[in-house]
Design a protein around this motif. Structure first.
Motif, PDB file in Angstrom:
ATOM      1  N   GLN A  48       0.853  -1.266  -0.084  1.00  0.00           N
ATOM      2  CA  GLN A  48       0.068  -0.183   0.223  1.00  0.00           C
ATOM      3  C   GLN A  48       0.878   1.341   0.057  1.00  0.00           C
ATOM      4  O   GLN A  48       1.890   1.353   0.574  1.00  0.00           O
ATOM      5  CB  GLN A  48      -0.916   0.087   1.194  1.00  0.00           C
ATOM      6  N   LEU A 108      -4.067   9.955  -1.501  1.00  0.00           N
ATOM      7  CA  LEU A 108      -4.690   8.981  -1.973  1.00  0.00           C
ATOM      8  C   LEU A 108      -4.109   7.567  -1.549  1.00  0.00           C
ATOM      9  O   LEU A 108      -2.921   7.574  -1.459  1.00  0.00           O
ATOM     10  CB  LEU A 108      -4.952   8.979  -3.754  1.00  0.00           C
ATOM     11  N   TYR A 159      -3.087   3.890  -2.660  1.00  0.00           N
ATOM     12  CA  TYR A 159      -2.969   2.954  -3.402  1.00  0.00           C
ATOM     13  C   TYR A 159      -2.749   1.445  -3.137  1.00  0.00           C
ATOM     14  O   TYR A 159      -1.777   1.194  -2.659  1.00  0.00           O
ATOM     15  CB  TYR A 159      -1.717   3.167  -4.452  1.00  0.00           C
ATOM     16  N   ASP A 160      -3.772   0.621  -2.918  1.00  0.00           N
ATOM     17  CA  ASP A 160      -3.921  -0.678  -2.712  1.00  0.00           C
ATOM     18  C   ASP A 160      -3.485  -1.686  -3.550  1.00  0.00           C
ATOM     19  O   ASP A 160      -4.413  -1.851  -4.632  1.00  0.00           O
ATOM     20  CB  ASP A 160      -5.077  -0.892  -1.918  1.00  0.00           C
ATOM     21  N   ARG A 186      -6.554  -0.741  -6.233  1.00  0.00           N
ATOM     22  CA  ARG A 186      -7.664   0.096  -6.033  1.00  0.00           C
ATOM     23  C   ARG A 186      -6.973   1.288  -5.529  1.00  0.00           C
ATOM     24  O   ARG A 186      -5.963   1.388  -4.558  1.00  0.00           O
ATOM     25  CB  ARG A 186      -8.805  -0.594  -5.126  1.00  0.00           C
ATOM     26  N   TYR A 189      -7.929   4.534  -3.134  1.00  0.00           N
ATOM     27  CA  TYR A 189      -9.090   5.303  -2.285  1.00  0.00           C
ATOM     28  C   TYR A 189      -8.787   6.430  -1.954  1.00  0.00           C
ATOM     29  O   TYR A 189      -7.492   7.002  -1.964  1.00  0.00           O
ATOM     30  CB  TYR A 189      -9.246   4.288  -1.175  1.00  0.00           C
ATOM     31  N   THR A 190      -9.849   7.510  -2.010  1.00  0.00           N
ATOM     32  CA  THR A 190      -9.843   8.669  -1.185  1.00  0.00           C
ATOM     33  C   THR A 190      -9.592   8.760   0.281  1.00  0.00           C
ATOM     34  O   THR A 190      -9.753   7.427   0.938  1.00  0.00           O
ATOM     35  CB  THR A 190     -11.094   9.717  -1.508  1.00  0.00           C
ATOM     36  N   GLY A 229     -12.227   7.046   2.266  1.00  0.00           N
ATOM     37  CA  GLY A 229     -12.238   5.323   1.972  1.00  0.00           C
ATOM     38  C   GLY A 229     -13.229   5.308   0.648  1.00  0.00           C
ATOM     39  O   GLY A 229     -13.511   3.802   0.607  1.00  0.00           O
ATOM     40  N   SER A 230     -13.544   6.132  -0.090  1.00  0.00           N
ATOM     41  CA  SER A 230     -14.314   5.804  -1.180  1.00  0.00           C
ATOM     42  C   SER A 230     -13.353   5.204  -2.338  1.00  0.00           C
ATOM     43  O   SER A 230     -12.261   6.166  -2.475  1.00  0.00           O
ATOM     44  CB  SER A 230     -14.975   7.107  -1.670  1.00  0.00           C
ATOM     45  N   LEU A 231     -13.808   4.490  -2.807  1.00  0.00           N
ATOM     46  CA  LEU A 231     -13.020   3.863  -4.189  1.00  0.00           C
ATOM     47  C   LEU A 231     -13.115   4.605  -5.378  1.00  0.00           C
ATOM     48  O   LEU A 231     -14.326   5.100  -5.980  1.00  0.00           O
ATOM     49  CB  LEU A 231     -13.786   2.436  -4.383  1.00  0.00           C
ATOM     50  N   SER A 248      -9.976   1.601 -10.145  1.00  0.00           N
ATOM     51  CA  SER A 248      -9.602   0.382 -10.152  1.00  0.00           C
ATOM     52  C   SER A 248      -8.689   0.446 -11.226  1.00  0.00           C
ATOM     53  O   SER A 248      -8.596   0.784 -12.278  1.00  0.00           O
ATOM     54  CB  SER A 248     -10.592  -0.578 -10.607  1.00  0.00           C
TER      55      SER A 248
END
Length: 161
Positions: free
Chosen positions: A51, A118, A120-121, A137, A139-140, A143-145, A148
């Motif tokens: 991450q 952001l 980056y997972d 993914r 995410y902001t 926690g919003s996606l 992708s």
């Protein structure tokens, strides 16, 4: 973080001006690994997951396309590193492997700002025969996606003999 010598290893075949521009572009982005970066425990196999928090170094205009372009640029910086973790390789950051992206696809789910943090997972569900798959993914902070990402790459370890 890698030393200057480690950052330049593997790029000595390129003209110095090209290397300078490449490193300058990378420094425009603030990348911070949640855990140890891929080049942190060289030689030790790890779970193929990492991450990274990222944002631009500076405020950007409000044009949504600019934020999409910068997230696209960042999405290609570290995703294939997740492939290397299970094999204990140091990655592109230390010039340990040679690789290239074969396919890179992104889906943008909602607006975001690349000048705000952001997450980056990234993970690699498969790697074999000199090829690997990275999926991620973005995410902001709430926690919003937002995005992708899927990337397939060729990964080669240079001959050491």
């Amino acid at each position: 973080l890698p030393t200057s010598a480690e950052r330049l290893r593997g790029y000595d075949h390129l003209p110095p001006a090209v290397v300078e521009k490449f490193l300058e572009a990378r420094e425009a982005i603030d990348l911070r690994y949640v855990d140890e970066p891929p080049y942190g425990k060289f030689g030790e196999p790890r779970e193929p997951h990492s991450q990274v928090w990222f944002r631009t170094n500076g405020k950007l205009d409000d044009d949504p396309l600019l934020h999409v372009v910068l997230a696209t640029y960042v999405s290609d910086m570290t995703l294939l590193d997740s492939i290397l973790l299970a094999h204990g390789r140091g990655g592109w950051a230390v010039g340990d492997v040679v690789g290239a992206s074969l396919d890179h696809a992104m889906w943008f789910h909602r607006p975001f700002r690349a000048d705000e943090w952001l997450l980056y997972d990234q993970e690699s569900p498969s790697a074999s025969g000199g090829r690997g798959l990275g999926q991620a993914r973005i995410y902001t902070q709430d926690g919003s996606l937002a995005v992708s990402v899927i990337q397939e790459g060729v990964v080669r370890v240079p001959w050491e003999g």
